[in-house]
Design an enzyme around this catalytic site. Structure first.
Site, mmCIF file in Angstrom:
data_model
loop_
_atom_site.group_PDB
_atom_site.id
_atom_site.type_symbol
_atom_site.label_atom_id
_atom_site.label_comp_id
_atom_site.label_asym_id
_atom_site.label_seq_id
_atom_site.Cartn_x
_atom_site.Cartn_y
_atom_site.Cartn_z
ATOM 1 N N GLY A 166 0.805 -1.215 0.000
ATOM 2 C CA GLY A 166 0.000 0.000 0.000
ATOM 3 C C GLY A 166 0.837 1.262 0.000
ATOM 4 O O GLY A 166 0.323 2.355 -0.213
ATOM 5 N N LYS A 219 9.882 2.133 0.251
ATOM 6 C CA LYS A 219 8.773 2.207 1.208
ATOM 7 C C LYS A 219 8.473 3.676 1.488
ATOM 8 O O LYS A 219 9.400 4.439 1.748
ATOM 9 C CB LYS A 219 9.149 1.479 2.501
ATOM 10 N N ASP A 246 1.241 -11.527 6.706
ATOM 11 C CA ASP A 246 1.768 -10.703 5.603
ATOM 12 C C ASP A 246 3.135 -10.123 5.939
ATOM 13 O O ASP A 246 3.756 -9.483 5.100
ATOM 14 C CB ASP A 246 0.784 -9.582 5.254
ATOM 15 N N ASN A 247 3.593 -10.344 7.170
ATOM 16 C CA ASN A 247 4.920 -9.868 7.555
ATOM 17 C C ASN A 247 5.879 -11.025 7.814
ATOM 18 O O ASN A 247 6.920 -10.842 8.456
ATOM 19 C CB ASN A 247 4.822 -8.975 8.803
HETATM 20 P P1 AMP Z 1 2.030 -3.294 7.980
HETATM 21 O O1 AMP Z 1 1.253 -3.319 9.252
HETATM 22 O O2 AMP Z 1 3.017 -2.149 7.893
HETATM 23 O O3 AMP Z 1 2.624 -4.598 7.626
HETATM 24 O O4 AMP Z 1 0.971 -2.923 6.846
HETATM 25 C C1 AMP Z 1 -0.192 -3.661 6.613
HETATM 26 C C2 AMP Z 1 -0.821 -3.184 5.337
HETATM 27 O O5 AMP Z 1 -1.150 -1.794 5.399
HETATM 28 C C3 AMP Z 1 0.034 -3.336 4.093
HETATM 29 O O6 AMP Z 1 -0.838 -3.635 3.035
HETATM 30 C C4 AMP Z 1 0.635 -1.971 3.953
HETATM 31 O O7 AMP Z 1 1.077 -1.697 2.633
HETATM 32 C C5 AMP Z 1 -0.526 -1.087 4.344
HETATM 33 N N1 AMP Z 1 -0.121 0.229 4.806
HETATM 34 C C6 AMP Z 1 0.518 0.524 5.962
HETATM 35 N N2 AMP Z 1 0.729 1.844 6.077
HETATM 36 C C7 AMP Z 1 0.222 2.432 4.965
HETATM 37 C C8 AMP Z 1 0.122 3.775 4.470
HETATM 38 N N3 AMP Z 1 0.593 4.825 5.165
HETATM 39 N N4 AMP Z 1 -0.470 3.963 3.277
HETATM 40 C C9 AMP Z 1 -0.957 2.931 2.570
HETATM 41 N N5 AMP Z 1 -0.895 1.652 2.973
HETATM 42 C C10 AMP Z 1 -0.323 1.390 4.150
HETATM 43 MG MG MG Z 2 3.637 -5.433 6.265
#
Ligand code: AMP
Ligand code: MG
Length: 474
Positions: free
Chosen positions: A90, A111, A251-252
């Site tokens: 995202g 990122k 997803d991580n």
């Molecule tokens: P994460 O918790 O960082 O692993 O993110 C989980 C999901 O949220 C993934 O699909 C990320 O790409 C999306 N995501 C996290 N932060 C943002 C942001 N600021 N803008 C868009 N997507 C985000």
């Molecule tokens: Mg992630």
């Protein structure tokens, strides 16, 4: 002019449903912050190019470097145990891959590079603090010998991003990994009953990450077993340094066995098995002591996604998957115990070693001892009075088999990315002062060697410095 990054892209050759092809969104006023010079050299990328206008523009997303074929990866995942059927990059963009002389292939991944079709409500951006945090912790993990993504360069955008704390300076990082395929990438296609995609992805991962296994009808079972073994080894390393990932969603969890997606992660100061830092982990699902169990749960989601490849008959496939998953606890345990034996300077293996470790940890928890320093004190021959008669049991065990002082020191870091030091470095960076960041980075890059100038970096936080929670910065 030679090509600054020698791209050799493979992910983009996968079917279109694996990603969305799009370029990063340009930013207002890109400015270089830091380049990881050593990493750049290892990758055959000129650090001076990265630090110069063209490199900064490439990382900021304002100019695509030649050979880049940018895309956002599609994936799904279980977040805090709940299914999310559409996540994906995202706020990240895979620029492409580069192959180093020894043949290893690395993703070059941005990122904070703007919105993608997977952004949902998010702004696609990152703030400077979390970007520098990922830089510090990734380098710290790498120096501790733990497989991890690493930041190659960080830039600011000249734009601000709105977060809980208010408006913050925006930043983009470029990170490098053996791969960004996740358990959630497999789940994404399995949830759509897209067996063909699951097979293509499995073959891709085999060829890329585990080429020695890539042939033969049993290759998918081997893939599952190998990812389980890699993950068991990875989590054992986390446990041995007191690292808490914070968001072990599927997803991580990487298929290449690396630590990925540094969000609200942290290293423990005082040892307590229930330690949680993440501000979003209200139930303590991803507490320190839960990490092995959660990893196994995540791997079970991977096994489930692979089922169509594990046998034509479903009961046989389920049995094969179950057997592989059931092997995780013993594999983790063996790796963890080996790590703890090294930390305690124990040569050979005795049945009582497990209890010796458990007894030590219990005393550390009871007495609120610092995890890192207690182990290092033992390595340095400091008499840890707080451990009471445990010291006698340890000495008796060492009398039957001990490693050298040097070996023990090499298993017990002096310096870890202590949270209060990380936060102080980020706070200074927000004020425009990168000196604390630079010094902390230097400390973290040689974590096993005690240096008189760096005493404060080995000190636990004073009461007023304790950091209770860390944020994803999303
Ligand atoms: P994460 O918790 O960082 O692993 O993110 C989980 C999901 O949220 C993934 O699909 C990320 O790409 C999306 N995501 C996290 N932060 C943002 C942001 N600021 N803008 C868009 N997507 C985000
Ligand atoms: Mg992630």
């Amino acid at each position: 002019m030679p090509t600054p990054i020698r791209f050799d892209n493979s992910y983009i050759r996968l079917p279109a449903r694996f990603f969305a092809a799009l370029a990063p969104t340009p930013v207002a006023a890109p400015k270089g912050v830091r380049v990881n010079v050593a990493l750049a050299r290892d990758l055959g990328i000129d650090p001076d190019w990265l630090a110069g206008d063209d490199g900064v523009a490439a990382i900021a997303g304002n100019a695509l470097p030649p050979g880049a074929e940018p895309l956002a990866m599609a994936y799904s995942g279980h977040q805090f145990g709940h299914w999310s059927g559409q996540l994906g990059d995202g706020r990240a963009i895979l620029l492409g891959e580069t192959v180093v002389p020894d043949g290893r292939r690395y993703d070059i991944h941005l990122k904070g590079s703007g919105r993608t079709p997977f952004s949902r409500g998010g702004d696609g951006r990152a703030a400077l603090g979390p970007v520098l945090r990922e830089f510090l912790i990734g380098e710290g993990m790498h120096a501790l010998g733990i497989p991890t993504t690493r930041v190659l360069a960080a830039v600011t955008t000249g734009e601000s991003v709105l977060r809980q704390e208010g408006p913050l300076p925006g930043a983009v990082l470029a990170r490098v990994a053996l791969g960004h395929v996740r358990v959630g990438t497999f789940e994404h296609f399995a949830a759509r009953d897209d067996d063909e995609a699951v097979r293509i992805l499995a073959d891709y991962c085999l060829a890329r990450f585990y080429p020695a296994l890539a042939e033969g009808p049993e290759r998918y079972a081997r893939l599952l077993e190998t990812v389980i073994a890699r993950t068991a080894a990875l989590i054992a390393k986390w446990q041995c340094v007191g690292f808490i990932h914070g968001v072990m969603n599927t997803d991580n969890m990487s298929i290449s066995g690396e630590t990925i997606d540094y969000g609200p992660c942290a290293f423990m100061d005082v040892y307590h098995p229930g330690t949680v830092f993440s501000s979003i982990d209200h139930g303590g699902r991803y507490a320190y002591a839960n990490q092995p169990r959660i990893a196994q749960w995540n791997l079970a989601r991977f096994a489930t996604a692979l089922l169509p490849l594990l046998g034509a008959e479903e009961p046989a496939a389920i049995a094969a998957a179950q057997t592989a998953i059931d092997a995780f606890p013993a594999q983790f345990d063996a790796a963890y115990l080996a790590g703890m034996r090294a930390k305690l300077g124990l040569a050979g293996a005795e049945d009582g070693d497990r209890a010796l470790v458990a007894d030590l940890l219990e005393r550390m928890a009871d007495r609120h001892l610092d995890f890192t320093n207690t182990f290092r004190d033992l390595a340095d021959g400091v008499d840890c009075e707080a451990l009471g008669d445990w010291r006698d049991a340890w000495a008796a065990r060492r009398a039957r088999g001990a490693t050298s002082a040097e070996a023990m020191a090499a298993a017990n870091p002096v310096y870890i990315p202590r949270n209060h030091r990380v936060e102080a470095a980020l706070a200074a960076a927000y004020e425009g002062n990168l000196a604390p960041f630079d010094q902390l980075l230097e400390v973290l890059r040689a974590p096993f060697e005690r240096r008189p100038a760096f005493v404060i970096y080995a000190a636990p936080p004073a009461a007023h410095e304790v950091v209770e929670a860390t944020f994803c910065g999303t």
